[in-house]
Design an enzyme around this catalytic site. Structure first.
Site, PDB file in Angstrom:
ATOM      1  N   LYS A   8      40.225  50.343  81.793  1.00  0.00           N
ATOM      2  CA  LYS A   8      41.215  51.362  82.173  1.00  0.00           C
ATOM      3  C   LYS A   8      42.163  51.661  81.011  1.00  0.00           C
ATOM      4  O   LYS A   8      42.610  52.789  80.845  1.00  0.00           O
ATOM      5  CB  LYS A   8      41.989  50.937  83.424  1.00  0.00           C
ATOM      6  CG  LYS A   8      43.071  49.911  83.185  1.00  0.00           C
ATOM      7  CD  LYS A   8      44.201  50.008  84.202  1.00  0.00           C
ATOM      8  CE  LYS A   8      45.181  48.855  84.087  1.00  0.00           C
ATOM      9  NZ  LYS A   8      46.184  48.949  83.041  1.00  0.00           N
ATOM     10  N   LEU A  45      48.481  38.338  77.845  1.00  0.00           N
ATOM     11  CA  LEU A  45      47.775  37.205  78.449  1.00  0.00           C
ATOM     12  C   LEU A  45      46.343  37.562  78.839  1.00  0.00           C
ATOM     13  O   LEU A  45      46.036  38.704  79.168  1.00  0.00           O
ATOM     14  CB  LEU A  45      48.535  36.668  79.664  1.00  0.00           C
ATOM     15  CG  LEU A  45      48.712  37.535  80.907  1.00  0.00           C
ATOM     16  CD1 LEU A  45      47.489  37.550  81.788  1.00  0.00           C
ATOM     17  CD2 LEU A  45      49.902  37.012  81.699  1.00  0.00           C
ATOM     18  N   ALA A  81      27.701  39.674  72.304  1.00  0.00           N
ATOM     19  CA  ALA A  81      26.939  40.807  72.852  1.00  0.00           C
ATOM     20  C   ALA A  81      26.401  40.422  74.223  1.00  0.00           C
ATOM     21  O   ALA A  81      26.115  39.265  74.490  1.00  0.00           O
ATOM     22  CB  ALA A  81      25.799  41.167  71.910  1.00  0.00           C
ATOM     23  N   GLY A  82      26.262  41.409  75.082  1.00  0.00           N
ATOM     24  CA  GLY A  82      25.759  41.141  76.423  1.00  0.00           C
ATOM     25  C   GLY A  82      25.919  42.375  77.290  1.00  0.00           C
ATOM     26  O   GLY A  82      25.735  43.494  76.808  1.00  0.00           O
ATOM     27  N   THR A  99      51.449  47.757  81.340  1.00  0.00           N
ATOM     28  CA  THR A  99      50.815  48.526  80.265  1.00  0.00           C
ATOM     29  C   THR A  99      50.969  50.011  80.598  1.00  0.00           C
ATOM     30  O   THR A  99      50.477  50.465  81.619  1.00  0.00           O
ATOM     31  CB  THR A  99      49.326  48.155  80.159  1.00  0.00           C
ATOM     32  OG1 THR A  99      49.255  46.750  79.911  1.00  0.00           O
ATOM     33  CG2 THR A  99      48.633  48.908  79.039  1.00  0.00           C
ATOM     34  N   LEU A 127      32.738  38.834  69.504  1.00  0.00           N
ATOM     35  CA  LEU A 127      31.464  39.406  69.050  1.00  0.00           C
ATOM     36  C   LEU A 127      30.347  38.888  69.955  1.00  0.00           C
ATOM     37  O   LEU A 127      29.229  38.668  69.509  1.00  0.00           O
ATOM     38  CB  LEU A 127      31.176  39.032  67.593  1.00  0.00           C
ATOM     39  CG  LEU A 127      31.991  39.766  66.520  1.00  0.00           C
ATOM     40  CD1 LEU A 127      31.545  39.320  65.121  1.00  0.00           C
ATOM     41  CD2 LEU A 127      31.853  41.285  66.638  1.00  0.00           C
ATOM     42  N   CYS A 187      41.697  45.480  82.810  1.00  0.00           N
ATOM     43  CA  CYS A 187      42.493  45.891  81.640  1.00  0.00           C
ATOM     44  C   CYS A 187      41.722  46.739  80.633  1.00  0.00           C
ATOM     45  O   CYS A 187      41.993  47.925  80.485  1.00  0.00           O
ATOM     46  CB  CYS A 187      43.065  44.666  80.959  1.00  0.00           C
ATOM     47  SG  CYS A 187      44.086  43.689  82.074  1.00  0.00           S
ATOM     48  N   LYS A 232      34.436  37.887  84.188  1.00  0.00           N
ATOM     49  CA  LYS A 232      34.298  36.856  83.159  1.00  0.00           C
ATOM     50  C   LYS A 232      34.542  35.506  83.830  1.00  0.00           C
ATOM     51  O   LYS A 232      35.083  35.461  84.940  1.00  0.00           O
ATOM     52  CB  LYS A 232      35.266  37.088  82.003  1.00  0.00           C
ATOM     53  CG  LYS A 232      36.733  36.912  82.362  1.00  0.00           C
ATOM     54  CD  LYS A 232      37.583  36.966  81.104  1.00  0.00           C
ATOM     55  CE  LYS A 232      39.012  36.562  81.410  1.00  0.00           C
ATOM     56  NZ  LYS A 232      39.868  36.601  80.232  1.00  0.00           N
TER      57      LYS A 232
HETATM   58  C1  UGA Z   1      42.387  41.437  78.073  1.00  0.00           C
HETATM   59  C2  UGA Z   1      42.940  41.046  76.701  1.00  0.00           C
HETATM   60  O1  UGA Z   1      42.055  40.118  76.071  1.00  0.00           O
HETATM   61  C3  UGA Z   1      44.331  40.417  76.838  1.00  0.00           C
HETATM   62  O2  UGA Z   1      44.864  40.127  75.567  1.00  0.00           O
HETATM   63  C4  UGA Z   1      45.232  41.402  77.565  1.00  0.00           C
HETATM   64  O3  UGA Z   1      46.542  40.883  77.776  1.00  0.00           O
HETATM   65  C5  UGA Z   1      44.626  41.718  78.914  1.00  0.00           C
HETATM   66  O4  UGA Z   1      43.306  42.294  78.739  1.00  0.00           O
HETATM   67  C6  UGA Z   1      45.527  42.705  79.610  1.00  0.00           C
HETATM   68  O5  UGA Z   1      45.651  43.842  79.166  1.00  0.00           O
HETATM   69  O6  UGA Z   1      46.197  42.318  80.603  1.00  0.00           O
HETATM   70  P1  UGA Z   1      41.230  40.060  80.054  1.00  0.00           P
HETATM   71  O7  UGA Z   1      41.065  41.364  80.762  1.00  0.00           O
HETATM   72  O8  UGA Z   1      41.749  38.883  80.804  1.00  0.00           O
HETATM   73  O9  UGA Z   1      42.215  40.227  78.798  1.00  0.00           O
HETATM   74  O10 UGA Z   1      39.790  39.667  79.503  1.00  0.00           O
HETATM   75  P2  UGA Z   1      39.090  39.426  78.086  1.00  0.00           P
HETATM   76  O11 UGA Z   1      39.044  37.984  77.827  1.00  0.00           O
HETATM   77  O12 UGA Z   1      39.656  40.319  77.067  1.00  0.00           O
HETATM   78  O13 UGA Z   1      37.610  39.905  78.427  1.00  0.00           O
HETATM   79  C7  UGA Z   1      37.373  41.253  78.819  1.00  0.00           C
HETATM   80  C8  UGA Z   1      35.916  41.508  79.039  1.00  0.00           C
HETATM   81  O14 UGA Z   1      35.215  41.498  77.805  1.00  0.00           O
HETATM   82  C9  UGA Z   1      35.176  40.515  79.935  1.00  0.00           C
HETATM   83  O15 UGA Z   1      34.361  41.242  80.831  1.00  0.00           O
HETATM   84  C10 UGA Z   1      34.358  39.695  78.978  1.00  0.00           C
HETATM   85  O16 UGA Z   1      33.192  39.194  79.563  1.00  0.00           O
HETATM   86  C11 UGA Z   1      34.044  40.728  77.920  1.00  0.00           C
HETATM   87  N1  UGA Z   1      33.708  40.148  76.594  1.00  0.00           N
HETATM   88  C12 UGA Z   1      34.639  39.405  75.928  1.00  0.00           C
HETATM   89  C13 UGA Z   1      32.466  40.392  76.021  1.00  0.00           C
HETATM   90  O17 UGA Z   1      31.612  41.086  76.612  1.00  0.00           O
HETATM   91  N2  UGA Z   1      32.192  39.858  74.794  1.00  0.00           N
HETATM   92  C14 UGA Z   1      33.100  39.115  74.120  1.00  0.00           C
HETATM   93  O18 UGA Z   1      32.773  38.664  73.000  1.00  0.00           O
HETATM   94  C15 UGA Z   1      34.341  38.873  74.694  1.00  0.00           C
END
Ligand code: UGA
Length: 441
Positions: A270, A148, A259-260, A121, A257, A267, A330
């Protein structure tokens, strides 16, 4: 096809194994000898469901090997650059040191007609600069961002929801060289292309922007619902019901969506900061000024979680036993980079709480970052004698497999803070627990 993957961190290791599983021959290159040794034995240096299996299978085919020698990448038709682009130590922009070093190291080993495919990225405009360097070797640079998700990385790589390839353009369309490079990428991803996965060929800048725009949108969606949680908190509304209700509108959708305590990881945080920094450089800082607000809302939710614990314990956590369920950013990940879960634990510790923290996978990484906390492998052991419990990573072990009765038999006081709104509030309350959600009454 013969492929190389430069950089065998998270992204590179998954990509290398996945490319073998769809029929290619791959050499993975990394400067970190320890990582190469472990990958060569079929061991992933991080937790990712399904990766050990496809890694072992890939090595057994004889079509995957790992090395520290970049010269062994010579002869590959497509070289994927999958090195990290972390946030700069003294600013919010992306650090491109590893990308530059990887391309420089690769240059002497490129053959004419080869394709270099950037997966990292990067700030928009990076590919244009790299393309000139790659062209000196008669090779073509394409930008092929990765979407991903950690925890689903294998599936997302083998069966992505879209493929984006930025190629050299002239006057609004791909050059002949660009068309040829796009065809080579079609061949790389042949199973997805055959089943009709959208394959978007565009220019370098658009491809780079697609990636940061996608992550900026996801971060904004999370902060939007967290902003609604803040409003819910002063009005007695319930943000989870609100999210369900607006989520039924297909234009909005319920996913992301939740919340928490907000987003973290290697990713989203940054990437939105690097995007803001790049937009400033381009003289368009105001276009993404909202991302600063997105970041600020996100960080405020961690404060809110800490405040809830303090309030639940009568105004002070000093010398109180607080059990923190979760350390990873997560579930299905052992990643603690910019983890909101770990941050909340550290803040409670800073306020004088006796913090005990547990996580099914992330304890080694968490301990390396914050050795001052008390880590306990066993969930029930961690719950023993707690004055308050806070759920900060929604692992099934806490969300589904922990009953209020069982937890109640272990703790000192039945006080639970649901930092991920992942518990059944009514069930916990019915069992005599004081339950506090995020943006819920
Ligand atoms: C994210 C993107 O979702 C991917 O598509 C992308 O490829 C990746 O970054 C990257 O740039 O490499 P990732 O970092 O694995 O993926 O995690 P996410 O599933 O996006 O979750 C990110 C954070 O958001 C976590 O801390 C999760 O707990 C939080 N989250 C997610 C929430 O607080 N609420 C939600 O409804 C969903």
């Amino acid at each position: 096809m013969r492929l190389s993957v430069i950089g065998c961190g998270y992204l590179g290791a998954v990509h290398a194994a996945a490319m073998v599983s769809i029929g290619h021959e791959v050499v993975g290159v990394d400067v970190d000898a320890g990582k190469i040794e472990s990958l060569s034995r079929g061991e992933a240096p991080f937790f990712e469901p399904g990766l050990p299996e496809i890694l072992t299978e890939a090595i057994a085919t004889g079509r995957l090997r790992f090395t520290t020698e970049i010269a062994e990448a010579a002869g590959a038709e497509v070289h994927f650059v999958a090195v990290g682009t972390p946030q700069q130590k003294d600013g919010s922009a992306a650090d491109l040191t590893y990308v530059d070093a990887a391309v420089d190291a690769l240059l002497p080993h490129l053959t004419a007609g080869a394709v270099v495919a950037g997966k990292s990225t990067v700030p928009v405009g990076t590919a244009a600069t790299l393309a000139e360097r790659v062209a000196t070797a008669g090779a073509t640079l394409v930008w092929n961002p990765e979407f991903l998700r950690e925890g689903f990385a294998v599936k997302d790589t083998i069966d992505p929801d879209r493929l984006v390839v930025g190629v050299p353009f002239h006057d609004g369309s791909a050059t002949a060289e660009g068309e040829r490079a796009a065809d080579m990428l079609r061949e790389v991803y042949h199973p997805s292309v055959a089943q009709g996965t959208p394959f978007i060929v565009t220019d370098h800048a658009t491809a780079e922007l697609v990636k940061v725009a996608a992550n900026a949108f996801l971060a904004t969606k999370i902060s939007f619902i967290n902003a609604m949680a803040e409003i819910a908190e002063v009005t007695g509304a319930d943000v989870t019901t609100l999210a369900d209700a607006i989520g039924h509108d297909v234009r909005i959708g319920r996913r992301f969506l939740g919340a928490g305590i907000g987003f973290g990881g290697g990713c989203l945080p940054k990437d939105i900061r690097a995007f803001s920094a790049r937009a400033e450089e381009l003289g368009r800082g105001e276009s993404v000024a909202f991302l600063r607000e997105v970041d600020a809302i996100n960080m405020r939710r961690r404060d809110r979680a800490v405040d809830l614990v303090v309030a639940a314990l009568g105004g002070s956590v000093f010398k109180k036993n607080v059990t923190v369920l979760g350390a990873a950013f997560k579930p299905f990940s052992d990643d603690t980079r910019d983890s909101p879960a770990l941050d909340v634990a550290v803040r409670l510790f800073g306020l004088g709480a006796w913090v005990t923290i547990t996580d099914p996978e992330a304890i080694p990484n968490a301990r390396a970052l914050h050795p001052q906390l008390n880590y306990v492998d066993d969930r029930d052991e961690a719950l023993r004698s707690a004055d308050a419990v806070i759920v900060v990573t929604e692992w099934d072990q806490y969300r589904r497999e922990l009953s209020p009765e069982h937890a109640g038999s272990l703790v000192n006081r039945r006080v639970i803070i649901d930092g991920r709104n992942c518990l059944d509030a009514a069930a916990w309350r019915a069992d005599g627990w004081a339950y506090y959600g995020m943006g819920r009454p």
